[in-house]
Design a protein around this motif. Structure first.
Motif, PDB file in Angstrom:
ATOM      1  N   UNK A  68       8.725   3.078  -8.829  1.00 40.52           N
ATOM      2  CA  UNK A  68       8.189   2.043  -9.723  1.00 40.52           C
ATOM      3  C   UNK A  68       7.724   0.824  -8.937  1.00 40.52           C
ATOM      4  N   UNK A  69       7.324   1.030  -7.690  1.00 43.27           N
ATOM      5  CA  UNK A  69       7.047  -0.083  -6.790  1.00 43.27           C
ATOM      6  C   UNK A  69       5.993  -1.048  -7.315  1.00 43.27           C
ATOM      7  N   UNK A  70       4.921  -0.548  -7.879  1.00 40.96           N
ATOM      8  CA  UNK A  70       3.884  -1.460  -8.375  1.00 40.96           C
ATOM      9  C   UNK A  70       4.424  -2.341  -9.500  1.00 40.96           C
ATOM     10  N   UNK A  71       5.270  -1.779 -10.365  1.00 42.41           N
ATOM     11  CA  UNK A  71       5.882  -2.579 -11.433  1.00 42.41           C
ATOM     12  C   UNK A  71       6.872  -3.588 -10.868  1.00 42.41           C
ATOM     13  N   UNK A  84       9.509 -10.484  -0.728  1.00 43.28           N
ATOM     14  CA  UNK A  84      10.531  -9.440  -0.868  1.00 43.28           C
ATOM     15  C   UNK A  84      10.854  -8.952   0.536  1.00 43.28           C
ATOM     16  N   UNK A  85      12.119  -8.942   0.893  1.00 42.62           N
ATOM     17  CA  UNK A  85      12.551  -8.425   2.193  1.00 42.62           C
ATOM     18  C   UNK A  85      13.289  -7.122   1.948  1.00 42.62           C
ATOM     19  N   UNK A  99       5.322   1.871   5.596  1.00 40.14           N
ATOM     20  CA  UNK A  99       4.225   2.060   4.632  1.00 40.14           C
ATOM     21  C   UNK A  99       4.302   1.051   3.498  1.00 40.14           C
ATOM     22  N   UNK A 100       5.497   0.768   3.028  1.00 42.69           N
ATOM     23  CA  UNK A 100       5.673  -0.156   1.900  1.00 42.69           C
ATOM     24  C   UNK A 100       5.170  -1.558   2.235  1.00 42.69           C
ATOM     25  N   UNK A 101       5.430  -2.040   3.445  1.00 42.86           N
ATOM     26  CA  UNK A 101       5.026  -3.410   3.796  1.00 42.86           C
ATOM     27  C   UNK A 101       3.509  -3.576   3.852  1.00 42.86           C
ATOM     28  N   UNK A 102       2.780  -2.472   3.877  1.00 42.78           N
ATOM     29  CA  UNK A 102       1.309  -2.530   3.866  1.00 42.78           C
ATOM     30  C   UNK A 102       0.752  -2.687   2.453  1.00 42.78           C
ATOM     31  N   UNK A 103       1.581  -2.463   1.449  1.00 42.17           N
ATOM     32  CA  UNK A 103       1.117  -2.448   0.063  1.00 42.17           C
ATOM     33  C   UNK A 103       0.789  -3.838  -0.462  1.00 42.17           C
ATOM     34  N   UNK A 104       1.594  -4.831  -0.075  1.00 38.82           N
ATOM     35  CA  UNK A 104       1.396  -6.175  -0.615  1.00 38.82           C
ATOM     36  C   UNK A 104       1.855  -7.198   0.419  1.00 38.82           C
ATOM     37  N   UNK A 105       1.117  -8.293   0.590  1.00 40.67           N
ATOM     38  CA  UNK A 105       1.496  -9.298   1.591  1.00 40.67           C
ATOM     39  C   UNK A 105       2.820 -10.001   1.304  1.00 40.67           C
ATOM     40  N   UNK A 137       4.286  -7.256  12.779  1.00 38.81           N
ATOM     41  CA  UNK A 137       4.689  -8.645  12.522  1.00 38.81           C
ATOM     42  C   UNK A 137       5.383  -8.821  11.174  1.00 38.81           C
ATOM     43  N   UNK A 138       5.309  -7.820  10.310  1.00 41.36           N
ATOM     44  CA  UNK A 138       5.975  -7.916   9.010  1.00 41.36           C
ATOM     45  C   UNK A 138       7.381  -7.320   9.033  1.00 41.36           C
ATOM     46  N   UNK A 139       7.791  -6.777  10.173  1.00 37.41           N
ATOM     47  CA  UNK A 139       9.184  -6.383  10.380  1.00 37.41           C
ATOM     48  C   UNK A 139       9.818  -7.592  11.043  1.00 37.41           C
TER      49      UNK A 139
END
Length: 168
Positions: A68-71, A84-85, A99-105, A137-139
């Motif tokens: 339900x990631x988009x929700x 969100x961390x 992959x998840x960290x690429x979905x939204x900044x 850089x997002x890790x």
């Protein structure tokens, strides 16, 4: 939501709000109610917050959040969560997090092995951890990590070795 404290009462106390002071009638026309879904008082509590918040420990790579990631992302933004961390628990978890960290900044991640998972995981050296963190850089941190001798899901020595590697 990935942001709800362990109890509504605790959340209300933190924000010094009285549950009876939240008037459901006065918010019935707000945009977020267009879906026609039932209103929970905890939803309204977070809707009333004006300052931005950060969810500093969630597991977006675990179900039911992953499916339900988009929700989850949409609801988080609606209630004022700015970041969100998502915390890693295994090497496989980290593959999903990359992959998840690429979905939204708004999404950041960590790399680490949960103490309960050390029995099943390969022991990872500090160079591997540093390399994984430096590749993106997002890790932004190490974790999940630590020692958990209460549940004994993993051997103590294995947990200690894993933890030492994480903090070297």
């Amino acid at each position: 939501y990935p942001i709800i404290p362990s109890s509504i009462e605790k959340a209300l106390k933190i924000f010094n709000l009285n549950v009876d002071a939240i008037n459901l009638e006065s918010i019935a026309e707000h945009d977020f109610l267009v879906s026609g879904k039932p209103i929970k008082k905890i939803d309204i509590l977070f809707k009333k917050l004006k300052r931005k918040m950060i969810d500093s420990h969630c597991h977006l790579d675990h179900e039911p959040l992953l499916e339900n990631l988009s929700d989850v992302i949409k609801r988080s933004k609606e209630v004022g969560i700015s970041k969100l961390l998502t915390i890693c628990t295994t090497v496989e978890s980290f593959d999903r997090i990359k992959n998840i960290i690429k979905i939204d900044p708004m999404i950041y991640g960590t790399f680490g092995i949960h103490p309960h998972e050390t029995e099943e995981s390969l022991l990872i050296d500090k160079n591997y951890i540093i390399d994984q963190i430096n590749q993106n850089e997002r890790i932004i941190g190490t974790g999940e990590t630590g020692l958990d001798f209460f549940y004994n899901h993993s051997n103590k020595k294995r947990q200690i070795d894993s933890f030492k590697t994480h903090i070297e």
